[in-house]
Design an enzyme around this catalytic site. Structure first.
Site, PDB file in Angstrom:
ATOM      1  N   GLU A  12      57.659  86.795  46.769  1.00  0.00           N
ATOM      2  CA  GLU A  12      57.702  87.405  48.080  1.00  0.00           C
ATOM      3  C   GLU A  12      56.604  86.793  48.920  1.00  0.00           C
ATOM      4  O   GLU A  12      55.453  86.736  48.518  1.00  0.00           O
ATOM      5  CB  GLU A  12      57.445  88.902  47.919  1.00  0.00           C
ATOM      6  CG  GLU A  12      57.991  89.719  49.025  1.00  0.00           C
ATOM      7  CD  GLU A  12      57.779  91.191  48.734  1.00  0.00           C
ATOM      8  OE1 GLU A  12      57.568  91.930  49.688  1.00  0.00           O
ATOM      9  OE2 GLU A  12      57.792  91.579  47.567  1.00  0.00           O
ATOM     10  N   LYS A  13      56.951  86.306  50.050  1.00  0.00           N
ATOM     11  CA  LYS A  13      55.931  85.728  50.920  1.00  0.00           C
ATOM     12  C   LYS A  13      55.134  86.851  51.560  1.00  0.00           C
ATOM     13  O   LYS A  13      55.676  87.797  52.088  1.00  0.00           O
ATOM     14  CB  LYS A  13      56.595  84.888  52.012  1.00  0.00           C
ATOM     15  CG  LYS A  13      56.817  83.452  51.600  1.00  0.00           C
ATOM     16  CD  LYS A  13      55.691  82.586  52.147  1.00  0.00           C
ATOM     17  CE  LYS A  13      55.803  81.137  51.728  1.00  0.00           C
ATOM     18  NZ  LYS A  13      55.628  80.868  50.348  1.00  0.00           N
TER      19      LYS A  13
END
Lengths: 630, 750
Positions: free
Chosen positions: A25-26
């Site tokens: 997940e950025k």
């Protein structure tokens, strides 16, 4: 310092990772911060006692300001796309969009309240204390008899400043500096509880909008800041987090500054990793980049006439036909007089290993980790129970065993850019004067492969027999020198990078159109005074005599004799000078015939006139012309 | 064989007759005269009187020829070696492949021993030297050498490595004579399990010493890779010890290096397949003080060998065009942002550096005038306890400091420092400017490296350290502050300690497994093997990783088997659970809803349910249901796959609220409607859609007025739901007062 452009070859980028499954997940990439500084009279009267002899006492207000100033300077270098606002509360004057009293947003022209840092902001903020009393003024905003609530107003203003941008793409933070642990202390009865409730509600509303409120308390040894009085509730601290929040209060000025500075950082996770320990046991780790070289920003090309940035456009041209081509998905490598063609897919396949992630291979004693097993900065690993309950527990158990048994783990890290062997070193937490110096966790160090290690020492071995080794007396004399020139409290953070400091000082001066560039002190130079102390000089002299005998200076001169290479260079220069006389350079230049000469011929001129001989032919010609002033 | 070699050979035959290595001395003596003959290359150079303009090019050509290496591989293919021959094939062919790419002018010869046959010049000339076969004579590297090395024959007899060494030396001497000093190399790969023949006179030791001295005379180097441990079968220890002793003589008497390897991975890594001549980074003084300077040389100790850069391929050229380069040129054009068609010429461009939002233009000349210009040199800042510098603070690849060659005093000075530092557990902090004109200084740490070999001098390793700007001091919770249930208990700690102890890669008395110095880069191995494969079969697929290389990327099965119980115990001691609270903000609410099996208005349950089993997190909400409208709304908002979801969610929410109010019986839906309205308000603020909400609130308001739903209006004001003012969302046209008065206005009307 590296000013080179990043290569655009997709196979050479280092950290960019096309494998989406590795970076789960950025995290938000941008940060909006509102610095909320209490400007009540108490901030000016409370001081922090100085520890060292030559330090003056500093007011809490000054400490808060210098921390922010430091952070601004850091930010304009490292994360200049982040935005910030500086806002004082408990002020006489007011300035904010809602026209709320007791709150003053500091700003400079050509800048929104919440905006990127500019050179001018940094400069004027550094001078704010001079004019603070006149322009902004300090005044308690919460006083009995009125229902004014400057803290409530301040949080509301901060929330309004942070309304820009979606909370999903931006980290929104309010950093609150205060030394008043009980802001409603002077109010009594129902009004007090009412104001308290309203303020808490305001804070909660802000938090619901995705804004995190962080407290940076300033305290005095005789008057410690009690978080549980009011602020614990405001910032939403749980019972068990309380103890962690106030580390045994740093009383020294430097310690307090240090702790505030550390608290101002927002931790950024680089990657979430799955660490496969044994079959069936994989734990979740977050990786952090705690140490990375800071380099001056990339160059932007400008039009020298308008000073407007230029857009660079890249076109691919077939070298054989001159036709424009699309960016090709094929690459080739010459081998055995053929061009071997690879597709980009095949190339990434070569780098792919089934293991992925981080796979434990085994353990070795720490003594096996030689000093030359290093290629790049380390990465810090800290466990997380977010996705996998039990990760922290396993990590702590391994961590403790590794420290006790003095062992490190060897693992294979299957990132797609450079799959490699890594060493995981368990680092115990180090706390000094109330602050965390080293966080607990593991450091991941890239190990070199045999292809990366060079056998330099062996190339320098003596062909026959033994090399000379130092005698015991010489070692003892060297030990005396080491004892004398001792850096007791050396820490890696003690030096600012003089090149970088100079770079930004120049930029700042130019950005503000100042005439003079401030001198930057180079902290990295040796302490000449210290080296000149009689004890040190004596130890050095004794060591010198013990190794070199009485004639060190002669030896140096003997060594200063021209080497083979320099003799050769000299001979070359002589030849060049002679050859150079065979040409009429003036005429060649005037008739534009310089370009008809060979590079070798051009170099005669350059060598004879002691000019650099590097570059392409055009460069050589223009260098000659410049030298002849044509 | 070329001319010179031929002449040498004749002289040799004429000189003496010896059998096997029984008469080594005389054999080498007779080889020796060949060396005195001038190399034809040298002759042509010295007699050359080319015009001065061409002299430089010629010099370049000559020095290039001088830099090429001549290598003879001496490979043991006897019966005891058969099991490792596949690895030897890999490492040797890799070596030649890399030469074909990086050093195409190098020359290579291949000698096998332990073969049934005998085929070498010495046996023809002087007899003896049985079971030694010259597979390839020394020649410039070519593809056929790779192929020959990929299919080595399996030999049938015990080989004599000393015979092979002499044959190899003979080949080098015949070909190069006295020239090419230091560029002649022998590489021996054997398990040294078989005894060498007894000499006719003197001892084996004396014989080896004589040969080693000859190597020195001829400027040859030798590298021996000796296979032991798992790689050698049950062998006679006495013979092995004797052979080890003999091989050690080479190491002390001449430039030879013996490497013992015990597993296939280190066999692949032990032979340097690419030889990079180190060049100095710095040559000059290490300044302890202005009055005491030690002459040092600084080299790179580690440097990452990068994946080769491949050129972009263009297939535009006609397939018949034999001279096509197939290259793609990249052209950069800089265009003004105002006039996109105008190309700005290079001399009209100026560099700009970013400083916050500003870009500061500065020309190279200006920059040169003001930039930081440190003076070249290495200056000692002081010594400090080694504990003050932590291992993870090393920043880059590593350099090594060695005293200037031939400078005894400098060697002594460095040696005393190294030994004193080691004894006192100290390191040195250094300020370095390696080159003149370098734009920055480097702060680094010197750590002592005591040499354990007699003929190698002591040295220091240098690691760069970070500056204050390079360190991010993030704070992390102490492990001791985690609550008790998270902390490992006694039994768990013991299980972990056992794992750390038993999964041992550096067992006592055995070779360290995965020693970086002997571990090849699996990616590069794979690339170069694939390159060779593709040169024959252009369409070949990427081959899977072979079992040897897998030992680098995956745990060793054997080690796991040995420690089965420890691992099993570890596995049993800990419990790992997928965390149900994971990603609550985004997805959990949806999961809870679907997970509970509640019906969905659109009847999508079957599809979703099957999805759920595979991956809960992929369940996406695309409408607002009756049961948990607020959560649905938030979930839709959180969907990032398409920006339209926000608009859809707002519309759906509006409809839902409208329905709720309309269907309300005596206000039983009011509470839910208010919750929805509050959620909509928050959402509209977050997404900067104040108008959507404000207009809707006004609509609802008039709707309630019309339908006389006053109780809902009452609850609106009591819940404090107002219009969104400008202070909460920038795009709003409603002022703070207006927003507040919206409620005030409503109250009297009730």
């Amino acid at each position: 310092m590296d000013f080179e452009h990043e290569s655009d070859d997709p196979f050479r980028d280092d950290e960019d990772d096309p494998d989406a499954h590795l970076s789960l997940e950025k995290e938000s990439t941008k940060e909006y911060v509102v610095y909320l500084v209490d400007a009540s009279p108490k901030m000016f009267t409370s001081t922090c006692p100085a520890s060292a002899d030559d330090q003056k006492e500093e007011s809490h207000f000054h400490i808060a300001l210098s921390c922010i100033s430091q952070s601004l300077k850091n930010q304009i270098i490292n994360r200049s796309y982040d935005e910030l606002a500086i806002c004082f509360f408990n002020t006489r004057e007011k300035r904010n969009i809602q026209e709320l009293s007791g709150v003053f947003v500091f700003n400079v022209p050509e800048r929104d309240y919440l905006d990127r840092p500019t050179a001018r902001l940094i400069k004027e903020f550094d001078r704010i204390e001079e004019s603070f009393a006149k322009d902004i003024g300090s005044q308690d905003g919460i006083v009995p008899g009125t229902r004014e609530n400057s803290l409530y107003n301040a949080i509301w203003v901060a929330q309004a400043l942070l309304r820009k941008g979606s909370a999903k793409t931006v980290d929104k933070r309010v950093l609150l500096f205060t030394n008043e642990d009980d802001p409603f202390g002077c109010i009594k009865g129902a009004i007090k509880s009412d104001m308290k409730r309203m303020t808490l509600q305001r804070a909660k509303d802000a938090q619901d909008l995705g804004i995190s409120i962080e407290l940076l308390p300033l305290s005095h040894p005789s008057d410690p800041f009690n978080v549980s009085q009011f602020y614990a509730e405001l910032i939403g601290l749980e019972e068990d987090e309380l103890a962690d929040f106030m580390p045994s209060s740093g009383n020294k000025l430097e310690d307090m500054k240090d702790q505030l500075r550390k608290r101002m950082f927002k931790k950024r996770i680089v990657k979430k990793l799955k660490f496969i320990i044994v079959d069936g046991i994989s734990i979740e780790l977050n990786s952090y980049a705690l140490i990375r070289p800071t380099v001056p920003g990339a160059i932007t090309w400008l039009d020298s006439v308008t000073n407007q940035p230029l857009k660079s456009e890249r076109t691919f041209i077939c070298a054989d036909t001159g036709a424009l081509v699309e960016e090709s998905t094929k690459r080739f490598h010459p081998y055995k007089n053929q061009n071997i063609v690879f597709s980009t897919k095949e190339l990434s396949e070569i780098k792919r290993f089934s293991t992925g992630h981080l796979h434990l291979l085994g353990f070795k004693p720490l003594s096996c980790l030689r000093d030359y097993y290093n290629l790049k900065p380390s990465t810090f690993l800290y466990p997380s129970d977010e996705a996998m309950d039990g990760s922290i527990c396993i990590f702590i158990a391994l961590h403790r065993s590794m420290i006790q048994l003095k062992r490190f783990a060897v693992a294979f890290y299957g990132g797609s850019s450079r799959p490699q062997l890594v060493a995981l070193i368990a680092q115990d937490e180090i706390i000094q004067s109330g602050g965390q110096i080293e966080p607990p966790g593991m450091h991941m160090i890239s190990l070199p492969y045999s292809d990366d290690i060079r056998l330099v020492e062996e190339r320098h071995s003596e062909k026959v027999g033994m090399v000379t080794r130092a005698s015991n007396d010489q070692i003892k004399k060297a030990a005396d020198v080491i004892k004398r020139i001792d850096l007791k409290d050396f820490s890696i953070c003690q030096f600012a990078n003089p090149g970088l400091q100079r770079h930004y000082a120049v930029l700042q001066a130019l950005a503000l159109e100042e005439d003079e560039i401030p001198e930057i002190k180079d902290e990295t130079l040796p302490d000449e005074e210290g080296l000149a102390r009689p004890g040190v000089v004596k130890a050095l002299e004794e060591f010198k005599t013990s190794v070199y005998g009485e004639n060190y200076d002669e030896e140096c001169e003997a060594n200063a004799k021209p080497s083979e290479a320099s003799k050769k260079r000299k001979a070359q220069a002589e030849v060049a000078t002679k050859e150079c006389e065979n040409y009429d350079w003036g005429e060649l230049a005037d008739t534009g015939k310089l370009k008809d000469l060979t590079v070798v011929e051009l170099k005669y001129y350059l060598t004879a006139h002691n000019l650099p001989v590097s570059g392409k032919k055009e460069a050589l010609v223009s260098r000659i012309l410049t030298h002849m002033k044509k | 064989m070329n001319e010179t070699g031929g002449i040498g050979g004749e002289e040799c035959v004429a000189a003496s007759k010896v059998k096997g290595n029984g008469g080594i001395e005389s054999a080498l003596e007779c080889i020796h005269p060949a060396g005195t003959k001038k190399n034809p290359e040298e002759e042509s150079f010295s007699s050359n009187s080319t015009p001065s303009s061409a002299r430089l090019t010629l010099f370049l050509f000559f020095s290039m020829a001088r830099n090429k290496e001549a290598l003879v591989l001496l490979l043991d293919v006897g019966p005891s070696m058969h099991s490792v021959i596949p690895e030897i094939e890999k490492v040797c062919s890799m070596l030649v492949e890399k030469k074909l790419i990086f050093t195409k002018y190098d020359e290579v010869g291949v000698v096998l021993f332990g073969t049934e046959d005998t085929d070498n010049e010495l046996t023809e000339e002087v007899g003896g030297y049985q079971h030694v076969v010259v597979l390839k004579n020394i020649k410039v590297v070519e593809g056929d050498i790779v192929e020959a090395l990929q299919q080595l024959p399996r030999g049938a007899t015990h080989g004599d490595f000393l015979d092979a060494i002499i044959v190899g030396m003979d080949m080098l001497i015949k070909k190069f004579g006295e020239t090419n000093k230091g560029k002649k190399r022998l590489c021996l790969i054997t398990n040294a399990q078989c005894p060498i023949k007894e000499p006719f006179e003197g001892t084996k030791e004396e014989q080896v010493t004589t040969i080693a001295k000859q190597m020195t005379v001829h400027g040859m180097r030798m590298e021996s890779i000796i296979l032991r441990g798992k790689l050698s079968q049950d062998a006679n220890k006495k013979i092995m010890d004797e052979n080890d002793q003999l091989l050690r003589i080479f190491s002390t008497e001449t430039s030879a290096r013996s490497t013992y390897v015990e597993n296939p991975v280190s066999l692949l890594g032990a032979l340097r397949t690419r030889n990079i001549t180190p060049s100095t980074i710095f040559k000059g003084d290490l300044e302890l003080s202005p009055k005491l300077k030690i002459k040092v040389l600084v080299y790179k100790k580690t440097a990452e060998e990068k994946f080769p850069t491949l050129k972009k391929f263009s297939d535009k050229a006609a397939s018949t065009d034999k001279f096509a380069t197939h290259e793609v040129k990249v052209d950069y054009e800089y265009k003004s942002s105002q006039e996109p068609d105008k190309v700005v010429p290079p001399d009209q461009r100026i560099k700009g550096y970013r400083y916050g939002p500003q870009i500061v233009p500065i020309s190279q000349a200006e920059w040169d005038a003001v930039k930081f210009k440190p003076e070249k040199g290495l200056k000692l800042l002081g010594f400090t306890d080694s504990s003050n510098v932590l291992r993870h603070q090393y920043m880059k690849d590593v350099n090594v400091f060695i005293a200037e060659t031939g400078n005894t005093k400098a060697t002594l000075a460095l040696s005393s420092l190294v030994r004193a530092m080691k004894e006192m557990n100290k390191v040195a902090i250094l300020r370095c400017v390696w080159r003149h004109g370098q734009a920055n200084v480097v702060i680094g740490v010197l750590t002592p490296n005591l040499s354990d070999k007699e003929n190698i001098p002591d040295s220091l390793y240098f690691n760069a350290l970070p500056f204050a700007e390079d360190v991010r001091e993030f704070q992390f919770p102490s492990f001791s502050n985690f609550p008790a249930p998270i902390q490992p208990n006694e039994q768990q700690l013991e299980a972990a300690a056992n794992l750390v102890k038993m999964l041992d890669l550096a067992p006592q008395g055995k070779e360290e497994v995965l020693l970086p110095d002997f571990t090849p880069n699996p990616v590069l191995e794979r690339f170069y093997r694939y390159l060779e494969l593709k040169s024959k079969h252009a369409d070949a697929a990427v081959p899977p990783l072979d079992d040897t290389l897998k030992k680098i990327t995956e745990p060793d099965d054997e080690l796991l088997q040995q420690n089965k119980s420890v691992i099993e115990n570890f596995r049993r001691s800990f419990e790992l659970k997928e965390n149900p609270r994971h990603k609550k903000s985004r997805r959990l609410l949806r999961e809870e809803r679907y997970g509970s099996g509640e019906e969905n208005s659109k009847g999508e349950i079957p599809a979703l349910a099957s999805n759920l089993i595979e991956d809960k997190s992929n369940v996406e909400v695309d409408n607002i249901g009756d049961l948990t409208p607020v959560q649905d709304f938030e979930a839709m908002f959180a969907r990032r796959d398409n920006p339209d979801w926000v608009v859809k969610a707002i519309d759906a929410m509006k409809n839902k609220i409208h329905d709720l109010i309309e269907d309300s019986h005596e206000g039983d839906n009011n509470l839910k409607a208010l919750e929805c309205l509050a959620a909509l308000r928050k959402g509209c603020i977050n997404e900067q859609e104040p108008k959507q909400f404000n207009n809707f609130l006004r609509d609802i308001w008039s709707f309630c007025q019309e339908k006389s739903l006053h109780d809902f209006c009452d609850s609106l004001s009591s819940k404090g739901i107002t219009l969104i003012p400008k202070s909460e969302a920038a795009d709003s046209e409603v002022t703070e007062d207006e927003a507040r008065s919206f409620l005030v206005k409503s109250q009297p009307k009730v």
